[in-house]
Scaffold this active site. Structure first.
Site, PDB file in Angstrom:
ATOM      1  N   LYS A  32       0.774  -1.115  -0.160  1.00 60.99           N
ATOM      2  CA  LYS A  32       0.042   0.182  -0.117  1.00 60.99           C
ATOM      3  C   LYS A  32       0.884   1.270   0.143  1.00 60.99           C
ATOM      4  CE  LYS A  32      -0.568  -0.074   5.102  1.00 60.99           C
ATOM      5  NZ  LYS A  32      -1.386   0.104   6.170  1.00 60.99           N
ATOM      6  N   TYR A 258      17.443  29.936   7.534  1.00 62.89           N
ATOM      7  CA  TYR A 258      16.281  30.559   7.706  1.00 62.89           C
ATOM      8  C   TYR A 258      16.203  30.559   9.523  1.00 62.89           C
ATOM      9  CZ  TYR A 258      14.420  30.562   3.139  1.00 62.89           C
ATOM     10  OH  TYR A 258      13.978  30.732   1.826  1.00 62.89           O
TER      11      TYR A 258
END
Length: 365
Positions: A32, A258
């Site tokens: 899956k 950042y």
């Protein structure tokens, strides 16, 4: 270059480990979520010795059929509509039945006797409290399906199988075993059982029953909290890589990236790596996060991730890497070292999430 390299031989190796741990059980290999991010097309050839595969959606099941998988496909959440039930019949897909609407569709439209859809996985809620019939509703549901000609596999799902000592495990095992005994005594001795996922395969060898359902361990990640993938003899099936695209020396007192979260305590040689959260590397990792740099002389170095991860790049400390060989060096984000399980710990998550959320930008090899 950003690369995701899949190693089919590792997947086959891991499947063989499952078969060695559960030699008397059939194996439903979970593929899956695009085979946990590894790519169904790349993974299926490595799973040829499995007895079947498990998927979460009809679309995934149909993709596997289109790729030539002709063995059992288990739709582990079952059909979502009666139209999907009809398609499951058309494409020989075996479904989980976990609530009344699905039961009604199965009784209204019964597949031919030779259809794989005649095998249904009836789900029992033993304590996970997501999907499944309860103790009162499961027996009549199972009887109606059996009377209609279906072959039954009783299944459930552990909530805490990764932690062997969790008290709910014993309760779930007892409830499952009791129900399987009731079904076999009152309906049919031919009813099969499926209890164990990856963690259950490792932690509860005496309860493997007729089918086991390995998932994450097929891809080389540890399914339990007290043993590593290496200790379980599992091989990582994916290497996530990039390269160093620039070098600079950051002066003592200067910050990087950042938010200016990391400040150099001394002059530090750093490198920009062509990877970021836009590729699937986690945006938030702790100060222990590292990568492996393989320089142009094929020497390996452990290098810390410093500063905040950006969309397209990260910064690493390459002080230990000889200056002349660092530029264009290969960087391993996860693979043999660091292992994806380690990166998951540094990111405060689990390997499943990291593997499944990889983006389409890296080249797949």
């Amino acid at each position: 270059m950003r690369t995701i390299t899949i190693k089919p031989a590792a997947i086959t190796h891991n499947l063989n480990q499952v078969k060695a741990l559960a030699p008397k059980s059939n194996v439903l290999a979970m593929v899956k979520a695009n085979a946990y991010g590894h790519g169904v097309a790349a993974v299926l050839p490595a799973l040829q010795q499995a007895d079947g595969i498990g998927v979460a959606t009809l679309r995934e099941a149909l993709e596997a059929r289109q790729l030539g998988w002709d063995k059992t496909i288990g739709l582990i959440e079952g059909a979502f509509t009666i139209d999907e039930w009809q398609q499951a019949i058309e494409h020989d897909i075996s479904c989980v039945i976990h609530h009344a609407p699905q039961l009604a569709w199965a009784l209204e439209q019964i597949p031919a006797a030779d259809s794989a859809t005649r095998v249904v996985w009836i789900k029992y809620n033993t304590g996970m409290n997501r999907l499944g019939f309860n103790e009162q509703t499961l027996v009549p549901a199972a009887k109606s399906l059996h009377d209609a000609g279906y072959q039954l596999i009783l299944t459930t799902h552990f909530a805490n199988a990764d932690d062997r000592s969790h008290p709910l495990n014993a309760m779930q095992i007892q409830r499952f075993n009791d129900m399987l005994s009731i079904l076999r005594e009152t309906i049919s001795h031919d009813i099969k059982g499926s209890l164990c996922n990856s963690a259950g395969i490792v932690n509860f060898p005496e309860h493997h029953h007729d089918w086991v359902r390995p998932g994450i361990m097929l891809y080389g990640s540890a399914p339990v909290i007290d043993q590593s993938a290496h200790e379980l003899n599992l091989q990582p099936a994916m290497e996530f890589g990039a390269q160093i695209i620039a070098l600079q020396t950051v002066s003592a007192g200067d910050a990087i990236g950042y938010g200016s979260r990391w400040t150099a305590e001394q002059d530090t040689k750093t490198a920009l790596v062509s990877i970021g959260y836009g590729d699937g590397y986690p945006r938030v990792v702790n100060e222990d996060a590292y990568v492996t740099v393989i320089d142009t002389n094929n020497e390996s170095y452990r290098c810390a991730v410093i500063g905040r991860v950006a969309m397209d790049m990260i910064v690493i400390d390459v002080s230990a890497v000889p200056g002349s060989s660092a530029l264009n060096s290969k960087v391993i984000l996860w693979g043999d070292a660091p292992h994806v399980d380690e990166v998951a710990v540094h990111a405060g998550t689990i390997s499943y999430e990291l593997l499944c959320r990889l983006s389409l930008r890296p080249q797949r090899l």
